[in-house]
Design an enzyme around this catalytic site. Sequence first.
Site, PDB file in Angstrom:
ATOM      1  CE1 TYR A 108      -6.401 -12.556  -0.249  1.00  0.00           C
ATOM      2  CE2 TYR A 108      -5.247 -14.361  -1.592  1.00  0.00           C
ATOM      3  CZ  TYR A 108      -5.673 -13.169  -1.613  1.00  0.00           C
ATOM      4  OH  TYR A 108      -5.414 -12.133  -2.511  1.00  0.00           O
ATOM      5  CG  ASN A 131     -10.479  -2.775  -0.006  1.00  0.00           C
ATOM      6  OD1 ASN A 131     -11.157  -2.156   0.642  1.00  0.00           O
ATOM      7  ND2 ASN A 131      -9.310  -2.672   0.069  1.00  0.00           N
ATOM      8  CB  CYS A 139      -6.809  -5.345  -0.136  1.00  0.00           C
ATOM      9  SG  CYS A 139      -7.066  -4.572  -1.578  1.00  0.00           S
ATOM     10  CG  HIS A 140      -0.936  -3.540  -1.876  1.00  0.00           C
ATOM     11  ND1 HIS A 140      -1.354  -2.613  -1.247  1.00  0.00           N
ATOM     12  CD2 HIS A 140       0.299  -3.625  -1.411  1.00  0.00           C
ATOM     13  CE1 HIS A 140      -0.797  -1.664  -0.696  1.00  0.00           C
ATOM     14  NE2 HIS A 140       0.437  -2.140  -0.515  1.00  0.00           N
ATOM     15  CD  GLU A 166       3.574  -1.701   0.781  1.00  0.00           C
ATOM     16  OE1 GLU A 166       3.423  -2.707   1.336  1.00  0.00           O
ATOM     17  OE2 GLU A 166       2.523  -0.878   0.654  1.00  0.00           O
TER      18      GLU A 166
END
Length: 184
Positions: A108, A131, A139-140, A166
Amino acid sequence: MNSKIVEPTPFGPVALVWDLVDGDPKIVRVLLSKPGSPAASQVRANFRDARPASCREIDGVAAAIRRSLAGEDIVFSFDVSALATRPAFQQAVLRAEHAIPRGRVSTYGLIARHLGKPGASRAVGNALATNPFPLIVPCHRAVRSDGALGGYQGGPAMKRALLEREGIAFDRSGRVAVPRFHYS
């Protein structure tokens, strides 16, 4: 207002709330199922006037979300969202978050610094917490500066699972284990 439920997904149903904006179908909200709050119930509670409906563009987004949640590398275009309806700062945060590639994470604070607002990490976190387009804007991929997950609309288990899909590794304490954060 219209809604389409995307299922099946490994994380339960996902709801797309959409409307015509300047004659084009745009996603207004993506609602993730979470324990005790399935996506369809969230639609009924928060979008009482939404009626089940779809079109070619929304069906395409739904199929892409299904494939993304199954592990496929999908990059969503902002063109499918009603991004322009969001406040300017949130738009900037969502654009910065959208630019973080698959397999990378940022914090952040680094996102705030990237936006020229070095003291605004909490504001960045709030912009991501609200979001309206999770998955479309991934946003993860934002975590706390110490590598802890932070919040996520689909819950911490979903956030961790998405990051693991990912290729993001975690240490024994549950913090992301990456050599370098995006935007550092």
